[in-house]
Design an enzyme around this catalytic site. Structure first.
Site, short mmCIF file in Angstrom:
data_model
loop_
_atom_site.label_atom_id
_atom_site.label_comp_id
_atom_site.label_asym_id
_atom_site.label_seq_id
_atom_site.Cartn_x
_atom_site.Cartn_y
_atom_site.Cartn_z
N LYS A 21 11.18 3.83 -1.80
CA LYS A 21 10.44 4.80 -2.61
C LYS A 21 9.32 5.45 -1.81
CE LYS A 21 8.14 3.47 -6.45
NZ LYS A 21 6.84 4.11 -6.80
N SER A 22 8.56 4.65 -1.07
CA SER A 22 7.44 5.19 -0.30
C SER A 22 7.92 6.19 0.75
CB SER A 22 6.67 4.06 0.39
OG SER A 22 6.08 3.20 -0.56
N ARG A 122 -5.14 5.93 -14.36
CA ARG A 122 -5.26 5.32 -13.03
C ARG A 122 -6.34 6.01 -12.21
NH1 ARG A 122 0.70 4.31 -10.74
NH2 ARG A 122 -0.51 3.14 -9.20
N SER A 167 -5.61 0.95 1.32
CA SER A 167 -4.74 1.68 0.41
C SER A 167 -3.92 2.68 1.21
CB SER A 167 -5.55 2.41 -0.67
OG SER A 167 -4.73 3.33 -1.37
N GLN A 169 -1.91 4.86 -0.01
CA GLN A 169 -1.90 6.15 -0.69
C GLN A 169 -3.15 6.96 -0.34
OE1 GLN A 169 -1.20 5.64 -4.88
NE2 GLN A 169 0.78 4.66 -4.58
N ASP A 315 3.06 -4.70 -4.18
CA ASP A 315 4.04 -4.33 -5.20
C ASP A 315 4.98 -5.47 -5.54
OD1 ASP A 315 3.07 -1.77 -5.59
OD2 ASP A 315 4.38 -0.88 -4.07
N LYS A 342 -2.54 -0.66 -11.63
CA LYS A 342 -1.19 -0.18 -11.38
C LYS A 342 -0.64 0.43 -12.67
CE LYS A 342 -0.58 -1.34 -7.02
NZ LYS A 342 -0.18 -0.37 -5.98
#
Length: 435
Positions: A21-22, A122, A167, A169, A315, A342
């Site tokens: 997914k990433s 979030r 992080s 992201q 995750d 999350k």
């Protein structure tokens, strides 16, 4: 949708997990900023990654697919995006919103990005704060902490920034924003997080260097298109690795799985718990190592997990909690307060739902204390709209006594659209029923 699971007499076979997914998110975004046609095979056609494609299309990017796992992105370069005519919808995807904020910050136009009810809760201030320091104008609820977020981008200044919490992201958003500056942006982490953005940007020709925990990127260098074969998602494989360890008659092979060392914390922790795992290296793609993982039934023991290990398996912690629930002794998971923000509060929800199945699990402010029990019992449990919690509970159902019913299981399509088909391929009796 309800997922009804009966524990199978054996758990044997081969599975190729869905595309990472990433990597799928990043391949589409970097392809959109490259000059030319990027071809992505093995793209994860889950809801989150489809949100990224739809947002990019709304920004004027020509994208074909996904068709049989193939996505073709015809990028026009760093300055090719167009002002969207409507609000960009990130759906349930925090990755979509955070990474695109980095891109939108460098655009000379106005945009608004929003998401579903869960995503609007979030935290986004960890991204919007440093992007404002680079010169972007960003507005949102609670002073830019929560979506919907309005962005007026433009001329950005390079930034030297130290992340308060590791992080991937946030790091990726700042590196993407750094592409649009005329100087060097430097991002420093307290410990390593997943490095897919660095690997892919470097493969695309970005002027990027990694120096320990520091990443440097110099902007305005054109990106070249890539041909990418996305490896299987280790986060998806993790569910079956745990089930293979716990089931008394199991022999599974997970094929073509991403083995990036910033993502293999689950392999390291399960091995330390006594899991019989065998790694078979395979081919590398776009700088990402891949291979197969074999797992057979094992006897696990508890341990302590924390520190620099947490970003490498953040995750996978919901399904790791399932492994710990049936391991001998006690497991302590600490330093994982990030789980609270999350798709659900994963600390509270994992503890609450596994307790319904007989687990001795206790929520802590930053993780769990779990005392292993001899067996779990089937129960009616709820996903709380969280795809990883839903699949972790399904794995618990594979090794529990009796029938397990996972309510709200439609959220599994966010990251693993073929999950029930793979269960059936292994001989698991699983039914899907409407709520």
């Amino acid at each position: 949708m309800r997922l009804i699971i009966q524990p199978p007499p054996s758990l044997e076979g081969n599975i190729q997990p869905p595309g990472d997914k990433s990597i799928s998110h990043r391949a589409a975004i970097i392809g959109a900023l490259a000059e030319g046609t990027t071809v992505i095979d093995g793209f994860l056609a889950g809801a989150d990654c489809l949100s990224t494609l739809n947002c990019l299309r709304a920004l004027g990017v020509d994208i074909a697919g996904p068709d049989g796992g193939r996505v073709v992105v015809r990028g026009g370069g760093l300055d090719s995006l167009k002002e969207p005519e409507t609000v960009l919808d990130a759906g349930n995807s925090g990755t979509t919103m955070r990474l695109l904020l980095g891109v939108l910050a460098g655009q000379p136009f106005y945009s608004v990005i929003n998401g579903d009810e869960s995503l609007r809760r979030r935290p986004m201030g960890r991204v919007t704060g440093p992007l404002r320091s680079m010169g972007a104008a960003i507005w949102g609820r609670q002073n830019g902490e929560l979506a919907p977020l309005s962005v007026r981008g433009g001329k950005l200044e390079p930034l030297a920034y130290t992340l308060p919490v590791a992080s991937a992201q946030v790091k990726s958003a700042l590196l993407l924003a750094g592409l649009f500056t005329s100087g060097e942006t430097i991002v420093t982490e307290p410990c390593r997080s997943r490095d897919h953005s660095e690997r892919m940007l470097r493969a695309a020709g970005a002027d990027l260097r990694v120096e320990g925990l520091r990443v440097r990127i110099r902007g305005r260098k054109p990106l070249k298109p890539l041909t990418i074969n996305v490896p299987g998602d280790i986060s998806a494989a993790a569910f079956f690795l745990v089930a293979g360890c716990l089931h008394p008659r199991a022999a599974l092979t997970l094929e073509k799985v991403n083995l990036n060392p910033t993502r293999t914390g689950i392999i390291d922790v399960l091995t330390a718990m006594g899991a019989p795992l065998e790694i078979i290296p395979g081919e590398e793609t776009a700088g990402e190592p891949a291979g197969s993982i074999r797992v057979t039934s094992g006897r696990l023991h508890g341990l302590e997990v924390g520190g620099a290990m947490i970003p490498r398996l953040i995750d996978e912690i919901p399904v790791l909690a399932v492994a710990a629930a049936l391991a001998e002794g006690e497991t302590l998971i600490r330093g994982a307060a990030e789980l609270k923000v999350k798709e659900s509060d994963r600390i509270a929800m994992v503890a609450g739902e596994l307790a319904r199945m007989g687990a001795e699990i206790y929520a802590r402010p930053d993780g769990f204390r779990i005392k292993g029990v001899r067996r779990l019992r089937g129960a009616v449990v709820d996903s709380h709209g969280d795809h990883r919690l839903a699949m972790a509970l399904a794995m618990a159902g594979l090794v529990a006594e009796g029938t397990t019913e996972v309510r709200g299981a439609e959220c599994i399509a966010i990251s693993y659209p073929g999950f029930t088909a793979d269960l059936a391929r292994l001989g698991v009796m699983v039914k899907e029923e409407d709520d």
